[in-house]
Design a protein around this motif. Structure first.
Motif, PDB file in Angstrom:
ATOM      1  N   ALA A  49      -0.394   0.845  16.799  1.00 54.35           N
ATOM      2  CA  ALA A  49       0.426   1.979  16.370  1.00 54.35           C
ATOM      3  C   ALA A  49       0.811   2.817  17.590  1.00 54.35           C
ATOM      4  CB  ALA A  49      -0.323   2.825  15.355  1.00 54.35           C
ATOM      5  N   THR A  50       2.100   3.079  17.710  1.00 52.41           N
ATOM      6  CA  THR A  50       2.642   3.813  18.853  1.00 52.41           C
ATOM      7  C   THR A  50       3.540   4.926  18.348  1.00 52.41           C
ATOM      8  OG1 THR A  50       2.653   1.765  20.130  1.00 52.41           O
ATOM      9  CG2 THR A  50       3.997   3.559  20.964  1.00 52.41           C
ATOM     10  N   ARG A  51       3.388   6.086  18.916  1.00 53.60           N
ATOM     11  CA  ARG A  51       4.226   7.220  18.542  1.00 53.60           C
ATOM     12  C   ARG A  51       5.594   7.043  19.181  1.00 53.60           C
ATOM     13  NH1 ARG A  51       4.138  10.946  14.552  1.00 53.60           N
ATOM     14  NH2 ARG A  51       2.777  12.681  14.962  1.00 53.60           N
ATOM     15  N   VAL A  52       6.637   7.176  18.373  1.00 52.44           N
ATOM     16  CA  VAL A  52       8.020   7.132  18.857  1.00 52.44           C
ATOM     17  C   VAL A  52       8.676   8.401  18.346  1.00 52.44           C
ATOM     18  CG1 VAL A  52      10.201   5.880  18.845  1.00 52.44           C
ATOM     19  CG2 VAL A  52       8.048   4.605  18.718  1.00 52.44           C
ATOM     20  N   ILE A  98      -3.665   4.646  10.446  1.00 47.90           N
ATOM     21  CA  ILE A  98      -3.232   4.933  11.825  1.00 47.90           C
ATOM     22  C   ILE A  98      -4.100   6.034  12.411  1.00 47.90           C
ATOM     23  CG2 ILE A  98      -1.380   5.934  13.227  1.00 47.90           C
ATOM     24  CD1 ILE A  98       0.589   4.481  11.301  1.00 47.90           C
ATOM     25  N   ASN A  99      -4.271   7.117  11.662  1.00 47.11           N
ATOM     26  CA  ASN A  99      -5.037   8.266  12.162  1.00 47.11           C
ATOM     27  C   ASN A  99      -6.505   7.954  12.386  1.00 47.11           C
ATOM     28  OD1 ASN A  99      -2.845  10.026  12.325  1.00 47.11           O
ATOM     29  ND2 ASN A  99      -2.994  10.526  10.152  1.00 47.11           N
ATOM     30  N   SER A 100      -7.030   6.961  11.682  1.00 49.66           N
ATOM     31  CA  SER A 100      -8.434   6.600  11.879  1.00 49.66           C
ATOM     32  C   SER A 100      -8.594   5.475  12.903  1.00 49.66           C
ATOM     33  CB  SER A 100      -9.068   6.197  10.546  1.00 49.66           C
ATOM     34  OG  SER A 100      -8.477   5.019  10.054  1.00 49.66           O
ATOM     35  N   GLY A 101      -7.474   5.002  13.490  1.00 53.33           N
ATOM     36  CA  GLY A 101      -7.537   4.015  14.555  1.00 53.33           C
ATOM     37  C   GLY A 101      -7.597   2.576  14.087  1.00 53.33           C
ATOM     38  N   GLN A 154       0.842  -1.192   0.000  1.00 54.40           N
ATOM     39  CA  GLN A 154       0.000   0.000   0.000  1.00 54.40           C
ATOM     40  C   GLN A 154       0.880   1.246   0.000  1.00 54.40           C
ATOM     41  OE1 GLN A 154      -2.507  -0.099   3.432  1.00 54.40           O
ATOM     42  NE2 GLN A 154      -3.680  -1.864   2.724  1.00 54.40           N
ATOM     43  N   PRO A 155       0.338   2.372  -0.428  1.00 57.88           N
ATOM     44  CA  PRO A 155       1.093   3.625  -0.314  1.00 57.88           C
ATOM     45  C   PRO A 155       1.295   3.995   1.161  1.00 57.88           C
ATOM     46  CG  PRO A 155      -0.820   3.900  -1.748  1.00 57.88           C
ATOM     47  CD  PRO A 155      -0.938   2.560  -1.092  1.00 57.88           C
ATOM     48  N   ARG A 156       2.372   4.693   1.428  1.00 59.95           N
ATOM     49  CA  ARG A 156       2.688   5.134   2.790  1.00 59.95           C
ATOM     50  C   ARG A 156       1.545   5.971   3.369  1.00 59.95           C
ATOM     51  NH1 ARG A 156       5.248   9.161   5.472  1.00 59.95           N
ATOM     52  NH2 ARG A 156       6.712   8.514   7.089  1.00 59.95           N
ATOM     53  N   GLN A 157       0.958   6.820   2.538  1.00 57.09           N
ATOM     54  CA  GLN A 157      -0.129   7.688   3.004  1.00 57.09           C
ATOM     55  C   GLN A 157      -1.347   6.879   3.439  1.00 57.09           C
ATOM     56  OE1 GLN A 157       0.230  11.079   3.473  1.00 57.09           O
ATOM     57  NE2 GLN A 157      -1.663  10.770   4.622  1.00 57.09           N
ATOM     58  N   ALA A 158      -1.610   5.760   2.784  1.00 58.98           N
ATOM     59  CA  ALA A 158      -2.737   4.904   3.177  1.00 58.98           C
ATOM     60  C   ALA A 158      -2.516   4.334   4.575  1.00 58.98           C
ATOM     61  CB  ALA A 158      -2.924   3.775   2.160  1.00 58.98           C
ATOM     62  N   VAL A 159      -1.270   3.974   4.876  1.00 52.59           N
ATOM     63  CA  VAL A 159      -0.951   3.461   6.215  1.00 52.59           C
ATOM     64  C   VAL A 159      -1.125   4.574   7.248  1.00 52.59           C
ATOM     65  CG1 VAL A 159       0.847   2.464   7.680  1.00 52.59           C
ATOM     66  CG2 VAL A 159       0.583   1.678   5.312  1.00 52.59           C
ATOM     67  N   LEU A 160      -0.652   5.768   6.932  1.00 51.56           N
ATOM     68  CA  LEU A 160      -0.821   6.896   7.860  1.00 51.56           C
ATOM     69  C   LEU A 160      -2.297   7.206   8.086  1.00 51.56           C
ATOM     70  CD1 LEU A 160       2.043   9.246   6.633  1.00 51.56           C
ATOM     71  CD2 LEU A 160       1.892   8.112   8.861  1.00 51.56           C
ATOM     72  N   ASN A 161      -3.095   7.156   7.035  1.00 53.43           N
ATOM     73  CA  ASN A 161      -4.539   7.381   7.173  1.00 53.43           C
ATOM     74  C   ASN A 161      -5.170   6.319   8.067  1.00 53.43           C
ATOM     75  OD1 ASN A 161      -4.381   9.612   5.509  1.00 53.43           O
ATOM     76  ND2 ASN A 161      -5.096   8.526   3.689  1.00 53.43           N
TER      77      ASN A 161
END
Length: 66
Positions: free
Chosen positions: A47-50, A39-42, A30-37
């Motif tokens: 997913a943990t912020r480092v 994460i942001n939608s839960g 998948q595109p990186r942005q899809a993974v970020l989306n």
């Protein structure tokens, strides 16, 4: 005594292996942005912020690949 034996005797939890957003995107095709989306939608529960980056448990990515 090995570190595994030490951890077991002291009831320490095993820390899971984590992957970066880029690694997750590559693993899932998948595109990186899809993974970020996701994460942001839960949708990635581990997913943990480092710092300013995200880390996702490899086990969760493996479950999604199956």
């Amino acid at each position: 005594m090995t570190s595994t034996e030490f951890d077991a005797r002291n009831t320490l939890d095993v820390v899971p292996n984590f992957l970066s957003v880029t690694q997750v995107a590559d693993e899932l095709g998948q595109p990186r942005q899809a993974v970020l989306n996701a994460i942001n939608s839960g949708r990635f529960t581990t997913a943990t912020r480092v710092g300013e980056s995200w880390a996702i448990a490899q086990s969760e990515v493996e479950r999604r690949k199956a």
